[in-house]
Design a protein around this motif. Structure first.
Motif, PDB file in Angstrom:
ATOM      1  N   ASN A  81       0.845  -1.186   0.000  1.00 12.42           N
ATOM      2  CA  ASN A  81       0.000   0.000   0.000  1.00 12.42           C
ATOM      3  C   ASN A  81       0.887   1.245   0.000  1.00 12.42           C
ATOM      4  OD1 ASN A  81      -2.238   1.647   0.089  1.00 12.42           O
ATOM      5  ND2 ASN A  81      -2.417   1.550   2.309  1.00 12.42           N
ATOM      6  N   PHE A  82       1.003   1.885  -1.149  1.00 18.67           N
ATOM      7  CA  PHE A  82       1.834   3.070  -1.273  1.00 18.67           C
ATOM      8  C   PHE A  82       0.982   4.339  -1.251  1.00 18.67           C
ATOM      9  CE2 PHE A  82       4.201  -0.227  -3.670  1.00 18.67           C
ATOM     10  CZ  PHE A  82       5.365  -0.241  -2.910  1.00 18.67           C
ATOM     11  N   ASP A 104       5.659   3.768   1.427  1.00 19.37           N
ATOM     12  CA  ASP A 104       4.897   3.085   2.473  1.00 19.37           C
ATOM     13  C   ASP A 104       5.302   3.602   3.848  1.00 19.37           C
ATOM     14  OD1 ASP A 104       7.433   2.049   2.657  1.00 19.37           O
ATOM     15  OD2 ASP A 104       6.843  -0.050   2.436  1.00 19.37           O
ATOM     16  N   ASN A 105       6.150   4.645   3.861  1.00 20.78           N
ATOM     17  CA  ASN A 105       6.605   5.231   5.119  1.00 20.78           C
ATOM     18  C   ASN A 105       6.921   6.715   4.879  1.00 20.78           C
ATOM     19  OD1 ASN A 105       8.128   6.133   7.384  1.00 20.78           O
ATOM     20  ND2 ASN A 105       8.795   4.039   7.815  1.00 20.78           N
ATOM     21  N   ARG A 106       5.938   7.558   5.129  1.00 21.34           N
ATOM     22  CA  ARG A 106       6.092   8.986   4.846  1.00 21.34           C
ATOM     23  C   ARG A 106       7.239   9.623   5.643  1.00 21.34           C
ATOM     24  NH1 ARG A 106       1.510  12.172   2.898  1.00 21.34           N
ATOM     25  NH2 ARG A 106      -0.053  10.810   1.954  1.00 21.34           N
ATOM     26  N   ASN A 107       7.391   9.224   6.898  1.00 25.79           N
ATOM     27  CA  ASN A 107       8.446   9.809   7.726  1.00 25.79           C
ATOM     28  C   ASN A 107       9.830   9.521   7.162  1.00 25.79           C
ATOM     29  OD1 ASN A 107       6.590  10.853   9.565  1.00 25.79           O
ATOM     30  ND2 ASN A 107       6.668   9.039  10.883  1.00 25.79           N
ATOM     31  N   VAL A 110      10.252  11.624   3.643  1.00 27.84           N
ATOM     32  CA  VAL A 110      10.441  13.070   3.766  1.00 27.84           C
ATOM     33  C   VAL A 110      11.818  13.380   4.335  1.00 27.84           C
ATOM     34  CG1 VAL A 110       9.420  13.319   6.085  1.00 27.84           C
ATOM     35  CG2 VAL A 110       9.370  15.240   4.479  1.00 27.84           C
ATOM     36  N   ALA A 111      12.289  12.556   5.273  1.00 26.06           N
ATOM     37  CA  ALA A 111      13.613  12.765   5.839  1.00 26.06           C
ATOM     38  C   ALA A 111      14.699  12.564   4.783  1.00 26.06           C
ATOM     39  CB  ALA A 111      13.843  11.818   7.018  1.00 26.06           C
ATOM     40  N   GLU A 112      14.532  11.536   3.948  1.00 29.26           N
ATOM     41  CA  GLU A 112      15.529  11.252   2.916  1.00 29.26           C
ATOM     42  C   GLU A 112      15.545  12.334   1.842  1.00 29.26           C
ATOM     43  OE1 GLU A 112      14.582   7.332   1.565  1.00 29.26           O
ATOM     44  OE2 GLU A 112      15.528   6.348   3.287  1.00 29.26           O
ATOM     45  N   VAL A 113      14.364  12.775   1.419  1.00 30.45           N
ATOM     46  CA  VAL A 113      14.307  13.825   0.395  1.00 30.45           C
ATOM     47  C   VAL A 113      14.893  15.128   0.933  1.00 30.45           C
ATOM     48  CG1 VAL A 113      12.761  15.271  -0.977  1.00 30.45           C
ATOM     49  CG2 VAL A 113      12.375  12.809  -0.852  1.00 30.45           C
ATOM     50  N   ARG A 114      14.575  15.470   2.183  1.00 33.31           N
ATOM     51  CA  ARG A 114      15.133  16.685   2.787  1.00 33.31           C
ATOM     52  C   ARG A 114      16.657  16.610   2.838  1.00 33.31           C
ATOM     53  NH1 ARG A 114      12.440  16.650   7.114  1.00 33.31           N
ATOM     54  NH2 ARG A 114      10.899  18.279   6.636  1.00 33.31           N
ATOM     55  N   HIS A 115      17.175  15.451   3.228  1.00 34.88           N
ATOM     56  CA  HIS A 115      18.630  15.264   3.309  1.00 34.88           C
ATOM     57  C   HIS A 115      19.285  15.405   1.931  1.00 34.88           C
ATOM     58  CE1 HIS A 115      22.544  13.550   4.292  1.00 34.88           C
ATOM     59  NE2 HIS A 115      22.361  12.643   3.338  1.00 34.88           N
ATOM     60  N   LEU A 116      18.665  14.801   0.911  1.00 35.26           N
ATOM     61  CA  LEU A 116      19.248  14.856  -0.435  1.00 35.26           C
ATOM     62  C   LEU A 116      19.233  16.275  -0.991  1.00 35.26           C
ATOM     63  CD1 LEU A 116      17.718  11.585  -1.931  1.00 35.26           C
ATOM     64  CD2 LEU A 116      20.128  11.995  -1.369  1.00 35.26           C
TER      65      LEU A 116
END
Length: 245
Positions: A81-82, A104-107, A110-116
């Motif tokens: 479930n995405f 499947d894991n918003r937290n 968002v953390a990974e995209v912010r870091h990148l």
């Protein structure tokens, strides 16, 4: 709304390498599931699914995998479930960036995209900070050696096209998403082979970049697209010609 084909050309050069990576197949599989979930399994009624199938075939995803992904999307088969999420931010040179993701894991995402974004010389922004600069459009590309602008206009303007843009080696025809299928059918009926077609987010204006910031933006987009949860990245950055050779 210039610059779309420039990014497509860069992505096309990477496609041979990317197609060998399992994560690339994961991305097209996710899109098949999301498209089927959103609009059903009938490609005659679901433009997004039609485009997703074409993209899956382009990277040689097996037919049975395509069918399984569609059935997972419609609920005929059990599947992950995405959630579809959109992140907005800024890149090198102050360009706008939209990141489409399926997670499947918003937290985590968002953390990974912010870091990148931070690692690549950009930053995450608030919802709505740059989205207003983009519009969802159907985009068709035709090599200039195949057709003249007049030949395209004869078909395009009668079937919902909004604009024909000169993008260097290609003509780009833009339309509203709801006119995508009709326009695609009109081109096929006229015997006009389409080089590339998709529904994308096009910027209303572009930001010209120098070579240094252009290289930084290319690297940032590469990093974002390497993330398993990221489906597409859109930007209004206009690369200098020297980076497109």
């Amino acid at each position: 709304m210039a610059g779309h084909s420039k990014w497509h050309n860069i992505q096309a050069r990477k496609s041979v390498q990317d197609a060998k990576k399992s994560k690339f197949f994961t991305k097209v599989t996710k899109e098949l599931m999301l498209a089927a979930r959103a609009g059903g399994a009938d490609t005659a009624l679901n433009t997004r699914l039609k485009s997703a199938i074409a993209a899956a075939k382009a990277v040689n995803l097996p037919k049975d995998k395509i069918e399984q992904a569609i059935k997972k999307g419609t609920g005929e088969l059990a599947g992950e479930n995405f959630d579809e999420v959109l992140y907005e931010g800024y890149g090198p040179g102050g360009v706008a960036i939209l990141v489409e993701a399926a997670t499947d894991n918003r937290n985590r995402t968002v953390a990974e995209v912010r870091h990148l974004l931070s690692k690549g010389g950009g930053s995450m922004g608030e919802a709505g900070c740059v989205g207003w600069m983009f519009a969802k459009k159907g985009v068709f590309s035709f090599p200039k050696e195949s057709f003249t602008e007049e030949q395209l206009m004869e078909v395009a303007l009668e079937h919902g096209a909004e604009d024909i843009a000169d993008e260097g080696d290609v003509w780009e025809v833009h339309c509203a998403p709801e006119d995508f299928d009709a326009l695609s059918g009109a081109f096929e009926a006229a015997g006009m082979t389409i080089d590339d077609a998709e529904v994308s987010m096009l910027p209303s204006n572009t930001v010209s970049l120098d070579a240094e910031n252009g290289q930084k933006l290319i690297k940032l987009i590469d990093m974002l697209e390497d993330n398993d949860d990221v489906q597409k990245v859109h930007t209004n950055g206009d690369l200098p010609d020297e980076l497109l050779a």
